[in-house]
Design a protein around this motif. Structure first.
Motif, PDB file in Angstrom:
ATOM      1  N   GLN A 177      94.222  37.091  -0.506  1.00  0.00           N
ATOM      2  CA  GLN A 177      94.889  38.391  -0.371  1.00  0.00           C
ATOM      3  C   GLN A 177      93.894  39.542  -0.487  1.00  0.00           C
ATOM      4  N   PHE A 178      92.746  39.287  -1.133  1.00  0.00           N
ATOM      5  CA  PHE A 178      91.754  40.343  -1.353  1.00  0.00           C
ATOM      6  C   PHE A 178      90.673  40.362  -0.276  1.00  0.00           C
TER       7      PHE A 178
ATOM      8  N   VAL B 246      93.628  28.400 -18.255  1.00  0.00           N
ATOM      9  CA  VAL B 246      93.223  29.635 -18.940  1.00  0.00           C
ATOM     10  C   VAL B 246      93.455  30.828 -18.011  1.00  0.00           C
ATOM     11  N   TYR B 247      92.986  30.712 -16.771  1.00  0.00           N
ATOM     12  CA  TYR B 247      93.170  31.801 -15.809  1.00  0.00           C
ATOM     13  C   TYR B 247      94.644  32.115 -15.584  1.00  0.00           C
ATOM     14  N   LYS B 248      95.477  31.077 -15.528  1.00  0.00           N
ATOM     15  CA  LYS B 248      96.913  31.288 -15.337  1.00  0.00           C
ATOM     16  C   LYS B 248      97.475  32.140 -16.468  1.00  0.00           C
ATOM     17  N   GLY B 249      97.098  31.829 -17.707  1.00  0.00           N
ATOM     18  CA  GLY B 249      97.570  32.593 -18.853  1.00  0.00           C
ATOM     19  C   GLY B 249      97.060  34.026 -18.871  1.00  0.00           C
ATOM     20  N   LEU B 250      95.916  34.251 -18.245  1.00  0.00           N
ATOM     21  CA  LEU B 250      95.364  35.602 -18.159  1.00  0.00           C
ATOM     22  C   LEU B 250      95.933  36.366 -16.956  1.00  0.00           C
ATOM     23  N   GLY B 251      96.634  35.649 -16.068  1.00  0.00           N
ATOM     24  CA  GLY B 251      97.256  36.285 -14.905  1.00  0.00           C
ATOM     25  C   GLY B 251      96.284  36.674 -13.810  1.00  0.00           C
TER      26      GLY B 251
ATOM     27  N   LEU C 239      97.441  32.293  -7.430  1.00  0.00           N
ATOM     28  CA  LEU C 239      98.515  32.152  -8.408  1.00  0.00           C
ATOM     29  C   LEU C 239      99.845  32.421  -7.715  1.00  0.00           C
ATOM     30  N   ARG C 240     100.676  31.396  -7.708  1.00  0.00           N
ATOM     31  CA  ARG C 240     101.997  31.492  -7.081  1.00  0.00           C
ATOM     32  C   ARG C 240     103.028  31.271  -8.164  1.00  0.00           C
ATOM     33  N   GLY C 241     103.591  32.350  -8.660  1.00  0.00           N
ATOM     34  CA  GLY C 241     104.540  32.245  -9.764  1.00  0.00           C
ATOM     35  C   GLY C 241     103.822  31.796 -11.022  1.00  0.00           C
ATOM     36  N   ASN C 242     104.084  30.568 -11.435  1.00  0.00           N
ATOM     37  CA  ASN C 242     103.512  30.061 -12.684  1.00  0.00           C
ATOM     38  C   ASN C 242     102.507  28.934 -12.452  1.00  0.00           C
TER      39      ASN C 242
END
Length: 196
Positions: free
Chosen positions: A163-164, A129-134, A151-154
């Motif tokens: 990173q944050f 779900v998170y992947k689809g939401l980006g 998230l690395r690409g797809n």
């Protein structure tokens, strides 16, 4: 990153998974049940999970959120909290309410960072779900273990660095997730952060 927890009551989480649910049915349920305290709806391509978190789930969520928020204040990371707002994308058939989520720097349509507590297995795959939401990063507590995914690409991959929150040692952070002694744990964590 493993942590020992205090004992909790034996109240279990309640989870119902329903297949073949159309997006309009999901939207209707959100409108009807969205304000029901503690109830979460997770939607992935026609599968709907209705979830009622346990007290243990909520204590863990809050302990992690408080530590993360105090850390961000201490090191001056501009953290904006969304809480458990509903995020969804009809075109991709995905929607959920994170346990906690944040934007870093400024508010955006979708959060940069989400926190999830998984005390039981089964149900909808939240990372899908998170992947689809980006959503770029997701921090998951599962099986007394804290894991950061980026998230690395797809696809999501496990990561030791955010990173944050680039200077945050997640293994150290996990040692201070103490739901039954939050104020003391936060103070001890901040003392260690200040000494570094």
């Amino acid at each position: 990153m493993t942590v020992l927890l205090d004992s909790f009551s034996n109240i279990e989480e309640q989870r119902f998974v329903l297949p073949n649910i159309k997006w309009q049915q999901y939207e209707s349920l959100l409108a009807t049940l969205g304000d029901y305290h503690g109830l979460r709806l997770i939607y992935l391509e026609g599968t709907l999970e209705i979830f009622m978190p346990s007290p243990e789930h909520e204590l863990l969520k809050k302990a992690i959120a408080r530590l993360l928020e105090r850390y961000a204040e201490e090191v001056e990371i501009p953290l904006h909290g969304y809480g458990s707002t509903t995020f969804r994308r009809e075109a991709l058939g995905r929607g959920l309410e994170p346990d906690e989520c944040y934007c870093i720097g400024q508010f955006k349509e979708f959060p940069d960072f989400a926190v999830e507590i998984n005390l039981t297995s089964g149900g909808v795959d939240k990372l899908s779900v998170y992947k689809g939401l980006g959503i770029p990063e997701v921090l998951i507590w599962q099986g007394d273990r804290l894991t950061l995914y980026d998230l690395r690409g797809n696809a999501y991959g496990e990561s030791l660095k955010s990173q944050f929150f680039p200077d945050l040692d997640w293994q150290l952070f996990a040692e201070y997730i103490r739901p039954r002694s939050q104020p003391q744990a936060i103070q001890e964590f901040l003392q260690v952060v200040r000494s570094r």
